[in-house]
Design an enzyme around this catalytic site. Sequence first.
Site, PDB file in Angstrom:
ATOM      1  N   ARG A  97      -5.662  -1.479   8.777  1.00 58.04           N
ATOM      2  CA  ARG A  97      -6.813  -2.353   8.541  1.00 58.04           C
ATOM      3  C   ARG A  97      -6.403  -3.478   7.590  1.00 58.04           C
ATOM      4  O   ARG A  97      -5.351  -3.416   6.945  1.00 58.04           O
ATOM      5  CB  ARG A  97      -8.008  -1.570   7.979  1.00 58.04           C
ATOM      6  N   LEU A  98      -7.282  -4.486   7.511  1.00 63.52           N
ATOM      7  CA  LEU A  98      -6.962  -5.689   6.738  1.00 63.52           C
ATOM      8  C   LEU A  98      -7.443  -5.601   5.281  1.00 63.52           C
ATOM      9  O   LEU A  98      -6.906  -6.288   4.404  1.00 63.52           O
ATOM     10  CB  LEU A  98      -7.599  -6.901   7.450  1.00 63.52           C
ATOM     11  N   ASN A 147       1.351   3.288  -2.885  1.00 63.66           N
ATOM     12  CA  ASN A 147       1.960   3.606  -4.192  1.00 63.66           C
ATOM     13  C   ASN A 147       1.473   4.956  -4.719  1.00 63.66           C
ATOM     14  O   ASN A 147       2.257   5.746  -5.248  1.00 63.66           O
ATOM     15  CB  ASN A 147       1.616   2.533  -5.225  1.00 63.66           C
ATOM     16  N   ASP A 203       0.821  -1.221   0.000  1.00 61.72           N
ATOM     17  CA  ASP A 203       0.000   0.000   0.000  1.00 61.72           C
ATOM     18  C   ASP A 203       0.854   1.269   0.000  1.00 61.72           C
ATOM     19  O   ASP A 203       1.971   1.262   0.507  1.00 61.72           O
ATOM     20  CB  ASP A 203      -0.903  -0.022   1.249  1.00 61.72           C
ATOM     21  N   THR A 239     -10.480  -7.405  -5.500  1.00 61.24           N
ATOM     22  CA  THR A 239     -11.750  -7.421  -6.240  1.00 61.24           C
ATOM     23  C   THR A 239     -12.350  -6.003  -6.276  1.00 61.24           C
ATOM     24  O   THR A 239     -13.133  -5.684  -7.164  1.00 61.24           O
ATOM     25  CB  THR A 239     -12.755  -8.395  -5.574  1.00 61.24           C
ATOM     26  N   ASN A 277     -10.479  -3.220  -6.521  1.00 58.34           N
ATOM     27  CA  ASN A 277      -9.622  -2.313  -7.306  1.00 58.34           C
ATOM     28  C   ASN A 277     -10.124  -2.060  -8.727  1.00 58.34           C
ATOM     29  O   ASN A 277      -9.652  -1.141  -9.405  1.00 58.34           O
ATOM     30  CB  ASN A 277      -8.172  -2.826  -7.358  1.00 58.34           C
ATOM     31  N   TRP A 278     -11.116  -2.856  -9.197  1.00 58.39           N
ATOM     32  CA  TRP A 278     -11.691  -2.601 -10.530  1.00 58.39           C
ATOM     33  C   TRP A 278     -12.367  -1.242 -10.571  1.00 58.39           C
ATOM     34  O   TRP A 278     -12.615  -0.703 -11.647  1.00 58.39           O
ATOM     35  CB  TRP A 278     -12.710  -3.684 -10.892  1.00 58.39           C
ATOM     36  N   ARG A 311       0.000   8.339 -10.593  1.00 57.88           N
ATOM     37  CA  ARG A 311      -0.150   7.201  -9.663  1.00 57.88           C
ATOM     38  C   ARG A 311       0.505   5.934 -10.221  1.00 57.88           C
ATOM     39  O   ARG A 311       1.062   5.123  -9.489  1.00 57.88           O
ATOM     40  CB  ARG A 311      -1.640   6.906  -9.417  1.00 57.88           C
ATOM     41  N   ARG A 350       1.551  -4.354   6.837  1.00 58.48           N
ATOM     42  CA  ARG A 350       0.898  -3.320   6.025  1.00 58.48           C
ATOM     43  C   ARG A 350       1.672  -2.016   6.180  1.00 58.48           C
ATOM     44  O   ARG A 350       1.647  -1.393   7.249  1.00 58.48           O
ATOM     45  CB  ARG A 350      -0.557  -3.108   6.442  1.00 58.48           C
TER      46      ARG A 350
HETATM   47  C1  FPP Z   1      -2.165   0.035  -3.295  1.00 60.97           C
HETATM   48  O1  FPP Z   1      -1.610   1.332  -3.240  1.00 60.97           O
HETATM   49  C2  FPP Z   1      -1.561  -0.700  -4.400  1.00 60.97           C
HETATM   50  C3  FPP Z   1      -2.262  -1.279  -5.435  1.00 60.97           C
HETATM   51  C4  FPP Z   1      -3.727  -1.234  -5.524  1.00 60.97           C
HETATM   52  C5  FPP Z   1      -1.561  -1.951  -6.550  1.00 60.97           C
HETATM   53  C6  FPP Z   1      -0.343  -2.733  -6.165  1.00 60.97           C
HETATM   54  C7  FPP Z   1       0.260  -3.296  -7.364  1.00 60.97           C
HETATM   55  C8  FPP Z   1       1.590  -3.373  -7.591  1.00 60.97           C
HETATM   56  C9  FPP Z   1       2.621  -2.942  -6.626  1.00 60.97           C
HETATM   57  C10 FPP Z   1       2.098  -3.949  -8.878  1.00 60.97           C
HETATM   58  C11 FPP Z   1       1.881  -5.411  -8.914  1.00 60.97           C
HETATM   59  C12 FPP Z   1       2.758  -6.051  -9.866  1.00 60.97           C
HETATM   60  C13 FPP Z   1       3.383  -7.205  -9.649  1.00 60.97           C
HETATM   61  C14 FPP Z   1       4.347  -7.662 -10.654  1.00 60.97           C
HETATM   62  C15 FPP Z   1       3.164  -8.054  -8.459  1.00 60.97           C
HETATM   63  P1  FPP Z   1      -2.560   2.582  -3.512  1.00 60.97           P
HETATM   64  O2  FPP Z   1      -2.541   2.866  -4.956  1.00 60.97           O
HETATM   65  O3  FPP Z   1      -3.913   2.317  -2.947  1.00 60.97           O
HETATM   66  O4  FPP Z   1      -1.804   3.704  -2.713  1.00 60.97           O
HETATM   67  P2  FPP Z   1      -2.464   4.992  -2.033  1.00 60.97           P
HETATM   68  O5  FPP Z   1      -3.276   4.504  -0.869  1.00 60.97           O
HETATM   69  O6  FPP Z   1      -1.276   5.787  -1.610  1.00 60.97           O
HETATM   70  O7  FPP Z   1      -3.294   5.671  -3.087  1.00 60.97           O
END
Ligand code: FPP
Length: 240
Positions: A193-194, A18, A16, A62, A64-65, A29, A187
Site C-alpha cells: 500500500r501507499l 524496521n 518500512d 503525520t 507516526n506521532w 524497535r 516499498r
Molecule cells: C517504518 O517501519 C519506519 C519508520 C516509521 C521510521 C523510519 C525512520 C528511519 C529509518 C530513520 C530516519 C532517519 C534518517 C536520518 C533519514 P516500522 O517501524 O513501521 O516497521 P514495522 O512495520 O516492522 O513495525
Amino acid sequence: MEQQTRLPRHIAVIMDGNGRWAKKRGLPRTDGHKKGAEVFRQICQYASDIGIEYMTFYAFSTENWKRSEQEVCAIMDLLRAYLAEMQQREDENRTGGYRIRFLGAREGMPDDIVRLMDEAEEKSRDKTRITINICVNYGGRDEIVHAVRTLCDRAKRGELEPADVSEALVSDALYTAGQPDPDLIIRPSGEVRLSNFLVWQSAYAEFYFDDVLWPDFTPADLDRAIAAYNQRDRRFGDAR
Ligand code: FPP
C-alpha cells in the site's frame, strides 16, 4: 548496473519493516530505526554513484506521532544526528554533492530540528549530484491541503482566478515543486500500500514491492528494483 539499463530519474522509498527487523532479533524497535538510518545513508551513496538524480525517503509521517514517545524521540534523534553530520561534512567541505530537501510540515517539529533542516537545505541548495528528499512530518493528503490553501491565498490576493488553477499550478504548490514526479516507488517489508506517500506525485509511478525488511535492504535490492522497472511498459495512458 548494465550499460543499457534505463535509470529512473526519481526513485521514492518507503523505509518500512524496521520494527519487525528489531523484533526478530529480540531488540527494541528503536534499534531497527537506527539500522534503517544506516541503510538510508548507504542507499543515498549508491544511488548517487550510479547516477540517480532524485531520491525521496519516507522517514516520518503525520500519522507516526501516534507512536510511543520513546520511539518518536528516537527517530527525531536519528534525524538530529544525520543533520549534525551534514553540517560537519559541509564544514569540512567534502560533501557528496547532495542537495538536501525536507518535505513535510515544519509546524509541530522540534525547533532545533527545523533550524538544522533549514540550514541543511540552504547550504546544499546549489549541489547538483543528486537531490535527496527526506519526508518528515509528511502526509500526502496534508501536502495537497497545504497546496490548496496556498492557491486560495493567492486567489484571495487577486493573483489568480479559480479558472487558472491547473495541474501545473497545483504541482508547483507541493513540497516537491520543481522536481520531476517519481518514476519508481519502492516499498519493502511485504506491505502493498501507499500509506499516504506522494499521493499526487505517484499518478504515473511504477510500484515495486519487496519482502526484504528495510534494515536488510542493500544496493543489490535497489538494482533488482531498477531491473524490474526496466521490464515495465510505461504508456502514460497512451494506446501503443
Ligand atoms: C517504518 O517501519 C519506519 C519508520 C516509521 C521510521 C523510519 C525512520 C528511519 C529509518 C530513520 C530516519 C532517519 C534518517 C536520518 C533519514 P516500522 O517501524 O513501521 O516497521 P514495522 O512495520 O516492522 O513495525
